[in-house]
Write a protein that holds these residues in place. Structure first.
Motif, mmCIF file in Angstrom:
data_model
loop_
_atom_site.group_PDB
_atom_site.id
_atom_site.type_symbol
_atom_site.label_atom_id
_atom_site.label_comp_id
_atom_site.label_asym_id
_atom_site.label_seq_id
_atom_site.Cartn_x
_atom_site.Cartn_y
_atom_site.Cartn_z
ATOM 1 N N ASP A 124 0.789 -1.182 -0.092
ATOM 2 C CA ASP A 124 0.141 -0.017 0.005
ATOM 3 C C ASP A 124 0.886 1.297 -0.108
ATOM 4 N N LEU A 125 1.144 1.731 -1.102
ATOM 5 C CA LEU A 125 1.955 2.846 -1.288
ATOM 6 C C LEU A 125 1.256 4.557 -1.221
ATOM 7 N N VAL A 126 1.868 5.217 -0.271
ATOM 8 C CA VAL A 126 1.486 6.425 -0.101
ATOM 9 C C VAL A 126 2.696 7.355 -0.378
ATOM 10 N N LEU A 127 2.490 7.826 -1.640
ATOM 11 C CA LEU A 127 3.431 8.633 -2.371
ATOM 12 C C LEU A 127 3.082 10.106 -2.501
ATOM 13 N N GLN A 128 3.985 10.834 -1.830
ATOM 14 C CA GLN A 128 3.700 12.280 -1.751
ATOM 15 C C GLN A 128 4.897 13.088 -0.912
ATOM 16 N N ASP A 129 5.175 14.243 -1.640
ATOM 17 C CA ASP A 129 6.421 14.848 -1.339
ATOM 18 C C ASP A 129 6.723 15.376 0.004
ATOM 19 N N ARG A 130 5.306 15.844 0.822
ATOM 20 C CA ARG A 130 5.745 16.327 2.129
ATOM 21 C C ARG A 130 5.819 14.997 2.987
ATOM 22 N N LEU A 131 6.665 15.395 4.141
ATOM 23 C CA LEU A 131 6.895 14.421 5.329
ATOM 24 C C LEU A 131 5.633 13.607 5.925
ATOM 25 N N VAL A 132 5.400 12.636 5.764
ATOM 26 C CA VAL A 132 4.235 11.825 6.603
ATOM 27 C C VAL A 132 4.690 11.327 8.018
ATOM 28 N N ASP A 133 3.767 11.700 8.817
ATOM 29 C CA ASP A 133 3.669 11.357 10.165
ATOM 30 C C ASP A 133 3.344 9.734 10.209
ATOM 31 N N MET A 134 4.619 9.021 10.442
ATOM 32 C CA MET A 134 4.249 7.465 10.247
ATOM 33 C C MET A 134 3.324 6.925 11.399
ATOM 34 N N VAL A 135 3.367 7.437 12.504
ATOM 35 C CA VAL A 135 2.696 6.838 13.471
ATOM 36 C C VAL A 135 1.116 7.262 13.077
ATOM 37 N N SER A 136 0.990 8.256 13.110
ATOM 38 C CA SER A 136 -0.655 8.679 12.857
ATOM 39 C C SER A 136 -1.249 8.106 11.764
ATOM 40 N N GLN A 137 -0.395 8.078 10.548
ATOM 41 C CA GLN A 137 -0.763 7.343 9.227
ATOM 42 C C GLN A 137 -0.700 6.094 9.133
ATOM 43 N N GLY A 138 -0.325 5.463 10.209
ATOM 44 C CA GLY A 138 -0.366 3.882 10.269
ATOM 45 C C GLY A 138 0.944 3.390 9.348
ATOM 46 N N ILE A 139 1.982 3.958 9.119
ATOM 47 C CA ILE A 139 3.089 3.524 8.122
ATOM 48 C C ILE A 139 3.938 2.697 8.743
ATOM 49 N N ASP A 140 4.079 1.450 7.916
ATOM 50 C CA ASP A 140 5.218 0.600 8.246
ATOM 51 C C ASP A 140 6.777 1.132 8.023
ATOM 52 N N LEU A 141 6.823 1.352 6.673
ATOM 53 C CA LEU A 141 8.049 1.927 6.349
ATOM 54 C C LEU A 141 8.320 2.975 5.521
ATOM 55 N N ALA A 142 9.224 4.026 5.540
ATOM 56 C CA ALA A 142 9.271 5.066 4.903
ATOM 57 C C ALA A 142 10.669 5.296 4.178
ATOM 58 N N ILE A 143 10.907 5.831 2.935
ATOM 59 C CA ILE A 143 11.965 6.228 2.369
ATOM 60 C C ILE A 143 12.365 7.657 2.585
ATOM 61 N N ARG A 144 13.344 7.925 3.453
ATOM 62 C CA ARG A 144 13.908 9.289 3.465
ATOM 63 C C ARG A 144 15.094 9.564 3.169
ATOM 64 N N PHE A 145 15.531 11.015 2.757
ATOM 65 C CA PHE A 145 16.615 11.344 2.643
ATOM 66 C C PHE A 145 17.009 12.443 3.651
ATOM 67 N N GLY A 146 18.566 12.334 4.043
ATOM 68 C CA GLY A 146 18.930 13.238 5.132
ATOM 69 C C GLY A 146 18.795 12.423 6.305
ATOM 70 N N GLU A 147 19.513 12.714 7.482
ATOM 71 C CA GLU A 147 19.594 12.297 8.713
ATOM 72 C C GLU A 147 18.533 12.240 9.446
ATOM 73 N N PRO A 148 17.754 11.160 9.681
ATOM 74 C CA PRO A 148 16.303 11.014 10.600
ATOM 75 C C PRO A 148 16.755 11.552 11.783
ATOM 76 N N ARG A 149 15.606 12.366 12.472
ATOM 77 C CA ARG A 149 15.690 13.033 13.607
ATOM 78 C C ARG A 149 14.663 12.564 14.755
ATOM 79 N N GLU A 150 13.770 11.897 14.123
ATOM 80 C CA GLU A 150 12.488 11.347 15.089
ATOM 81 C C GLU A 150 13.285 10.228 16.003
#
Length: 305
Positions: A124-150
């Motif tokens: 189930d792909l959620v493709l969008q350029d804005r940063l998605v809140d993984m917890v509130s959106q029920g996301i299992d996995l994200a591909i991100r660029f830059g050092e993660p801060r959460e």
């Protein structure tokens, strides 16, 4: 009372801050969700959620219980897999997010390979350029660029986003080819509008940093739009190399200033921190790590003359 079902409902209500959102996810009515939460609070003898006409918030007891509920759900899932002899079996729905351009160019074209390897896995792909809140959106996995801060996320490095300076040959034939970064001041440039200072391009050579303020003709907050602007001959762009997976085969494109170093940015697979990592998440990370290792636009320097 089905405690695990109640735990799952409570977790999604807490994460989405909404009874109706959780009801839609579980395909049940909102009154059923409210009744389930009320029954759980009665069972525990404490209030977990503070309700108002405009906002739903966790009580102190609810915040503490949320972490335990998540652990209980993960432990239950793991126990079921072990009991059924399915530990490590890759199946179910993997909800995953990435930028629209990266997903279209580098995830979707590989899904047939993933499906051949794991026929019971659905993505189930959620493709969008804005940063998605993984917890509130029920996301299992994200591909991100830059050092993660959460702090509540685990990150696995997959590759490197390398920048190239690229334009169409039609534009360069018309306006000339820059030989030095300073020459860019006399060109139409294409810049990404989703970040600060994107009209300041940085180069390094022999340890010397050259900062150039470019004159932009087109600014857009969408990578696909900027890629198309390059292809249409509107100007010169400094863009991630992965935006041009067909770079070597495309006779209409040309890179320049290849002997100058440009910025790089790490690429990570990011997933929520939990004691039990589902097999589907591990499998997708391993799959992407292998695929990206074979892709020169994300693993090595590239350039055209």
């Amino acid at each position: 009372m089905d405690l695990i079902a109640a735990f799952k409902t409570f977790v999604r209500v807490a994460e989405t801050e909404s009874f109706s959102a959780a009801a839609r996810e579980f395909n049940i009515g909102q009154p059923a969700v409210s009744k389930q939460i009320a029954a759980l609070e009665d069972h525990l003898g404490t209030r977990l959620l503070q309700r108002s006409t405009r906002k739903l918030t966790l009580t102190d007891e609810g915040m503490e219980f949320l972490a335990h509920a998540r652990d209980a759900i993960a432990a239950t899932d793991e126990a079921i897999e072990q009991a059924r002899g399915r530990r490590g079996r890759v199946a179910g729905v993997l909800r995953m997010t990435a930028s629209a351009s990266f997903g279209r160019m580098h995830i979707v074209p590989r899904l047939h390979l993933l499906g051949a390897r794991f026929p019971e896995l659905r993505v189930d792909l959620v493709l969008q350029d804005r940063l998605v809140d993984m917890v509130s959106q029920g996301i299992d996995l994200a591909i991100r660029f830059g050092e993660p801060r959460e702090p509540n996320l685990i990150a696995k490095r997959l590759g490197t986003m390398r920048m190239i300076v690229v334009a169409s040959k039609s534009y360069l034939d018309r306006r000339g080819r820059p030989e030095h970064p300073e020459d860019l001041k006399n060109h139409d440039c294409l810049v990404f509008g989703g970040m600060q200072d994107t009209d300041q391009w940085s180069f390094t050579k022999n340890g010397k940093i050259i900062q150039v303020g470019v004159n932009w003709r087109v600014r857009a907050d969408n990578s696909d739009a900027l890629r198309q602007a390059v292809l249409d001959g509107l100007g010169i762009g400094m863009m991630p190399s992965w935006l041009f997976p067909d770079l070597w085969e495309n006779d209409e494109l040309e890179t320049m200033l290849d002997d100058y170093e440009k910025a790089t940015m790490p690429m990570y697979a990011v997933y929520p921190s939990r004691r039990y990592t589902p097999a589907k998440v591990r499998a997708m990370i391993d799959f992407l790590e292998h695929e990206i290792s074979l892709d020169p636009t994300m693993t090595g320097g590239i350039g055209l003359v």
